[in-house]
Design an enzyme around this catalytic site. Structure first.
Site, PDB file in Angstrom:
ATOM      1  N   ASP A 100       0.857  -1.189   0.000  1.00  0.00           N
ATOM      2  CA  ASP A 100       0.000   0.000   0.000  1.00  0.00           C
ATOM      3  C   ASP A 100       0.897   1.244   0.000  1.00  0.00           C
ATOM      4  OD1 ASP A 100      -2.276   1.595   0.233  1.00  0.00           O
ATOM      5  OD2 ASP A 100      -2.496   1.273   2.373  1.00  0.00           O
ATOM      6  N   ARG A 153     -11.003 -12.122   7.217  1.00  0.00           N
ATOM      7  CA  ARG A 153      -9.834 -12.810   6.652  1.00  0.00           C
ATOM      8  C   ARG A 153     -10.225 -14.118   5.979  1.00  0.00           C
ATOM      9  NH1 ARG A 153      -5.136 -10.205   8.404  1.00  0.00           N
ATOM     10  NH2 ARG A 153      -5.114  -9.465  10.535  1.00  0.00           N
TER      11      ARG A 153
HETATM   12  P1  IMP Z   1       1.720  -0.301   3.890  1.00  0.00           P
HETATM   13  O1  IMP Z   1       2.704  -0.371   5.000  1.00  0.00           O
HETATM   14  O2  IMP Z   1       0.962   0.997   3.863  1.00  0.00           O
HETATM   15  O3  IMP Z   1       2.235  -0.701   2.542  1.00  0.00           O
HETATM   16  O4  IMP Z   1       0.537  -1.265   4.270  1.00  0.00           O
HETATM   17  C1  IMP Z   1       0.671  -2.594   4.299  1.00  0.00           C
HETATM   18  C2  IMP Z   1      -0.312  -3.213   5.256  1.00  0.00           C
HETATM   19  O5  IMP Z   1      -1.492  -2.411   5.443  1.00  0.00           O
HETATM   20  C3  IMP Z   1      -0.771  -4.494   4.664  1.00  0.00           C
HETATM   21  O6  IMP Z   1       0.109  -5.559   5.009  1.00  0.00           O
HETATM   22  C4  IMP Z   1      -2.145  -4.639   5.234  1.00  0.00           C
HETATM   23  O7  IMP Z   1      -2.091  -5.277   6.496  1.00  0.00           O
HETATM   24  C5  IMP Z   1      -2.632  -3.221   5.422  1.00  0.00           C
HETATM   25  N1  IMP Z   1      -3.511  -2.799   4.304  1.00  0.00           N
HETATM   26  C6  IMP Z   1      -3.255  -1.861   3.363  1.00  0.00           C
HETATM   27  N2  IMP Z   1      -4.283  -1.739   2.498  1.00  0.00           N
HETATM   28  C7  IMP Z   1      -5.214  -2.640   2.892  1.00  0.00           C
HETATM   29  C8  IMP Z   1      -6.517  -3.005   2.388  1.00  0.00           C
HETATM   30  O8  IMP Z   1      -7.060  -2.490   1.410  1.00  0.00           O
HETATM   31  N3  IMP Z   1      -7.156  -3.978   3.093  1.00  0.00           N
HETATM   32  C9  IMP Z   1      -6.642  -4.607   4.179  1.00  0.00           C
HETATM   33  N4  IMP Z   1      -5.427  -4.302   4.664  1.00  0.00           N
HETATM   34  C10 IMP Z   1      -4.724  -3.321   4.036  1.00  0.00           C
HETATM   35 MG    MG Z   2      -3.765  -5.820   8.228  1.00  0.00          MG
END
Ligand code: IMP
Ligand code: MG
Length: 206
Positions: free
Chosen positions: A127, A189
């Site tokens: 993300d 989940r």
């Molecule tokens: P990042 O650190 O922002 O890249 O986010 C990664 C983590 O955020 C993922 O491993 C997910 O646990 C959570 N996440 C980000 N987007 C989503 C989504 O659309 N649905 C569920 N979890 C998300």
């Molecule tokens: Mg999560």
């Protein structure tokens, strides 16, 4: 409608419900629609496994999966991998509010020694990239031979950190999704498909 047509319609409905093409009736207030069906997930995961097999041919792999969102993806991915591999988990939790990721805390450390090894880092979704870039720098400090990253989903629009994945299942729009391991407040989940969380459920929070 004659009997034969009715029978065919029923078979189609059954097939749709068991292959995850429609949101179960009891969940329609929470999950707006199916974004990626069970069949699409299965097909793409098999393709990813084939790519990984080719790239790591002749090597023993250490698969490192980020808890907890990888649970279904990981099981399907490694089930399809005909490579010698060892498996370990790393726990990362973000003390964010709602859907925004906040401060990252490691909740489980690696147990296997990855020095000189071929590592495949598996995460559910890329993300902002904060999680993957933190985990990657932690892994690289352990001096593996190489690290490749594999994510089921990515939302390119939201990237903050300069990090990319080597294997990507699906690039999706900027929507909050649940299912096939992904959660909202630890729920959903177990859904066999990836679905879009209803804005109302998102707003209601936990
Ligand atoms: P990042 O650190 O922002 O890249 O986010 C990664 C983590 O955020 C993922 O491993 C997910 O646990 C959570 N996440 C980000 N987007 C989503 C989504 O659309 N649905 C569920 N979890 C998300
Ligand atoms: Mg999560």
């Amino acid at each position: 409608m004659d009997l034969k047509k009715r029978g065919l319609k029923r078979i189609k409905e059954l097939r749709a419900s068991t292959s995850g093409n429609s949101v179960p009736t009891g969940l329609r207030k929470e999950v707006q629609r199916v974004l990626i069906t069970r069949a699409q997930l299965a097909r793409r995961v098999r393709e990813l496994s084939r790519e990984i097999e080719r790239d790591f041919a002749g090597r023993e792999l250490v698969a490192v999966a980020v808890l907890n969102g990888t649970v279904m993806f990981l099981a399907d991915l490694i089930r399809n991998l005909s490579l010698p591999l060892r498996l370990d988990f790393i726990g990362v939790s973000s003390y964010g509010v709602g859907t925004e990721s906040g401060e990252l805390v490691f909740t489980k450390e690696l147990r296997l020694d990855v020095r000189g090894r071929d590592v495949l880092l598996v995460d559910d979704i890329l993300d902002t990239g904060r999680t993957l870039s933190r985990v990657l720098s932690k892994l690289r400090a352990l001096k593996p031979r190489r690290v490749r990253t594999c994510v089921l989903l990515e939302k390119a629009a939201r990237r903050v950190e300069d990090v990319r994945a080597d294997y990507i299942g699906f690039s999706i729009p900027d929507l909050f999704v649940v299912g096939y391991g992904l959660d909202f407040a630890e729920r959903y989940r177990n859904l066999p498909f990836v679905g879009v969380l209803h804005p109302a459920a998102l707003a209601a929070g936990t």
